[in-house]
Scaffold this active site. Structure first.
Site, mmCIF file in Angstrom:
data_model
loop_
_atom_site.group_PDB
_atom_site.id
_atom_site.type_symbol
_atom_site.label_atom_id
_atom_site.label_comp_id
_atom_site.label_asym_id
_atom_site.label_seq_id
_atom_site.Cartn_x
_atom_site.Cartn_y
_atom_site.Cartn_z
ATOM 1 N N SER A 1 0.815 -1.217 0.000
ATOM 2 C CA SER A 1 0.000 0.000 0.000
ATOM 3 C C SER A 1 0.849 1.267 0.000
ATOM 4 C CB SER A 1 -0.922 0.007 1.223
ATOM 5 O OG SER A 1 -0.164 -0.165 2.408
ATOM 6 N N ASN B 1 -1.831 -2.859 13.086
ATOM 7 C CA ASN B 1 -3.293 -2.753 13.062
ATOM 8 C C ASN B 1 -3.797 -1.539 13.839
ATOM 9 O OD1 ASN B 1 -3.001 -5.105 11.696
ATOM 10 N ND2 ASN B 1 -3.936 -6.422 13.248
ATOM 11 N N THR C 1 -40.542 27.285 -8.460
ATOM 12 C CA THR C 1 -40.874 25.908 -8.104
ATOM 13 C C THR C 1 -41.105 25.210 -9.445
ATOM 14 O OG1 THR C 1 -43.238 26.373 -7.954
ATOM 15 C CG2 THR C 1 -41.996 26.573 -5.908
ATOM 16 N N HIS C 2 -40.701 23.975 -9.529
ATOM 17 C CA HIS C 2 -40.753 23.235 -10.805
ATOM 18 C C HIS C 2 -39.964 23.963 -11.901
ATOM 19 C CE1 HIS C 2 -44.200 21.046 -8.964
ATOM 20 N NE2 HIS C 2 -44.465 22.260 -8.484
ATOM 21 N N SER D 1 -14.165 27.623 -25.857
ATOM 22 C CA SER D 1 -14.292 26.465 -26.730
ATOM 23 C C SER D 1 -13.266 26.609 -27.847
ATOM 24 C CB SER D 1 -15.709 26.426 -27.312
ATOM 25 O OG SER D 1 -15.708 25.684 -28.514
ATOM 26 N N ASN E 1 -17.524 28.901 -21.044
ATOM 27 C CA ASN E 1 -18.137 27.754 -20.373
ATOM 28 C C ASN E 1 -17.899 27.773 -18.861
ATOM 29 O OD1 ASN E 1 -18.998 26.752 -22.866
ATOM 30 N ND2 ASN E 1 -17.039 25.719 -23.199
ATOM 31 N N GLU F 1 -19.518 23.047 -13.449
ATOM 32 C CA GLU F 1 -19.810 21.791 -14.155
ATOM 33 C C GLU F 1 -18.981 20.646 -13.578
ATOM 34 O OE1 GLU F 1 -20.569 22.220 -18.721
ATOM 35 O OE2 GLU F 1 -19.198 23.794 -18.108
ATOM 36 N N GLN G 1 -7.155 -2.306 4.172
ATOM 37 C CA GLN G 1 -6.182 -1.502 3.429
ATOM 38 C C GLN G 1 -6.862 -0.769 2.278
ATOM 39 O OE1 GLN G 1 -2.072 -2.934 3.005
ATOM 40 N NE2 GLN G 1 -2.463 -3.014 0.808
HETATM 41 N N1 ARG Z 1 -1.081 -1.448 5.189
HETATM 42 C C1 ARG Z 1 -1.964 -1.998 6.153
HETATM 43 C C2 ARG Z 1 -3.351 -1.306 6.047
HETATM 44 O O1 ARG Z 1 -3.420 -0.305 5.443
HETATM 45 C C3 ARG Z 1 -1.418 -1.793 7.527
HETATM 46 C C4 ARG Z 1 -1.884 -2.801 8.527
HETATM 47 C C5 ARG Z 1 -1.374 -4.132 8.146
HETATM 48 N N2 ARG Z 1 -1.581 -5.114 9.168
HETATM 49 C C6 ARG Z 1 -1.390 -6.393 8.947
HETATM 50 N N3 ARG Z 1 -1.621 -7.197 9.910
HETATM 51 N N4 ARG Z 1 -1.066 -6.869 7.769
HETATM 52 O O2 ARG Z 1 -4.330 -1.764 6.576
#
Ligand code: ARG
Length: 465
Positions: A28, A115, A160-161, A282, A290, A295, A327
């Site tokens: 990640s 965690n 309205t509408h 444009s 625009n 938008e 994750q």
């Molecule tokens: N990269 C992980 C996440 O975003 C961090 C926690 C990972 N914990 C694990 N037990 N693999 O959740």
């Protein structure tokens, strides 16, 4: 450097290296590195707490803080070497720390797990971003309120509408938008309060055997309190979903706002001019200007709704406690933050620069028989039941359409064809100014009410913080 064949953070029980593709698939770091500041902030607090309870010596604590500071500077200078083999922001920073300060770096993870670390990082990150977003929201509200004060007497048709209904003041319409944003503000505050609790100390899921002081860590990080239950702490992402839901409501409001701006800037309405710097041209039609900013805000609303649904779906089948699924919370959340913050910023910059085309607004209100209700109310005041009054005015409007005349442009004789009870004083109620001024109660469109409402709105904003 990194041992790319086995992950030194958890490779102990493995007999073969992780497949190179799997390493990339499960990493990640490409996106969670944006939380590096919060990750370091959390580690600093954790090291201080470990020292306070006697797990780290003062020397070890000081080395850790110095090392973390060096890592932070390296990252901010763009000199940090992020490694996919180290999976995520947490292990990248810890590995770099260990490289700098040696074996003490490996002690930092005592009494915690990724965690509870990641749960803490996201809360810290989202709390910071919530504050930035709230500041942009406030700036937009200030712009709206100032413009509403300026346009308290400006008359436009109310719809309205999308059919002309009754005249309103432009200031009143602007304050309707502000009322939505005021609710959005309070939703963000609610969300922030529930987010502002410390999960750290839950460790992997059950808590830790070290004599940790979670109240102290919470205090160091500015959290209101430690979370109550370790299993919940590592698995809860409600705060992220709540944020995305508050964000969805804000985007929905901005999108409605955008829709009106787009309509109003068109040659068919001509109610407003958007400054050129918020528009584009444009490449083929030289006459075009625009309204790209509204938008795009309208267009980006969909992705924020999508992210909210992604997170709800992400959580719906997860058994307690932490699962790697979590994750997947980051990219939707990050994109929600970016989209919302930038959309609010664009609006906060643009709104004070809206130019009201007062004459065109007024003309549109005049053309649309917008004082027909006022005439009906007038006839009722002369003693005629409302249903009959409705019929009388309906006929007068049909006559006006036929002759190309607004009600206020008819002569007394013309009006008297529809009811003998109409007399000279009718013209007081048929003017646009008379119509708006008569709605003079709290929440009404009368210019005096708009000024009073703007003053209250300002007071509410000034009481923030
Ligand atoms: N990269 C992980 C996440 O975003 C961090 C926690 C990972 N914990 C694990 N037990 N693999 O959740």
């Amino acid at each position: 450097m990194t041992d790319s064949s086995t992950n030194s953070s958890w490779g102990g029980r493995f007999s073969e290296p992780v497949d190179a593709f799997v390493a990339r698939y499960t990493a990640s770091v490409d996106f969670d590195q944006r939380m590096y500041r919060q990750d370091i902030q959390g580690s600093v607090a954790h090291a201080k707490m470990l020292c306070k309870v006697g797990v780290l010596s003062e020397q070890e604590r000081d080395d850790t803080l110095r090392g973390l500071e060096e890592v932070r500077i390296e990252i901010e200078r763009g000199e940090f070497n992020w490694s996919v083999e180290l999976e995520d922001v947490h292990m990248n920073i810890e590995a770099a720390l260990t490289q700098k300060i040696g074996i003490t770096g490996k002690k930092l993870h005592t009494g915690r797990s990724r965690n509870d670390q990641v749960a803490t990082d996201i809360r810290l990150y989202l709390r910071d971003e919530t504050d930035t977003i709230t500041a942009e929201l406030t700036r937009l509200q200030q712009g709206l309120i100032a413009l509403a004060e300026k346009e308290a007497d400006t008359i436009m048709p109310g719809f309205t509408h999308l059919q002309t209904a009754q005249p309103v003041t432009f200031g009143h319409h602007l304050l309707a938008w502000n009322a939505m944003l005021e609710r959005d503000f309070s939703r963000l505050q609610d969300c922030r309060a529930r987010m502002n609790q410390l999960p750290l100390g839950a460790a992997a899921l059950a808590g830790t055997t070290y004599p940790i002081d979670r109240h102290y860590t919470a205090e160091l990080l500015g959290f209101d309190a430690p979370t109550e239950n370790s299993l919940d702490s590592v698995s809860d992402r409600d705060f992220a979903i709540e944020f995305c839901s508050a964000a969805s409501l804000i985007m929905m409001h901005l999108s409605r706002f955008s829709e009106e701006l787009v309509l109003w800037a068109s040659a068919q309405f001509r109610f407003i001019d958007l400054p050129d710097r918020f528009c584009t041209g444009s490449s083929i039609m030289p006459q075009k200007k625009n309204p790209d900013v509204p938008e795009l805000v309208r267009g980006k609303t969909g992705r924020v709704y999508g992210h909210m649904l992604s997170l709800l779906t992400l959580m719906k089948s997860q058994p307690l406690a932490y699962n790697k699924d979590n994750q997947e919370d980051k990219e939707p959340l990050f994109d929600t933050v970016d989209t919302l913050r930038d959309s609010l910023r664009a609006f906060a910059d643009m709104v004070p620069n809206l130019i009201a085309r007062k004459d065109d607004m007024r003309e549109a209100a005049r053309r649309g028989f917008s004082t027909a209700t006022d005439l009906a109310d007038y006839v009722v005041r002369k003693g005629i039941p409302f249903r009959d009054a409705h019929e009388i005015v309906g006929k007068a409007v049909a006559y006006g359409i036929d002759k190309g005349k607004d009600l206020s442009e008819m002569t007394l004789e013309e009006l008297q064809q529809f009811s003998g009870d109409i007399s000279e004083d009718v013209f007081d109620v048929l003017t646009l100014e008379g119509s708006v001024a008569a709605r003079n109660h709290i929440g009404g469109t009368a210019p005096d009410q708009v000024r009073a409402a703007a003053a209250r709105a300002k007071k509410s904003i000034n009481s923030r913080n």
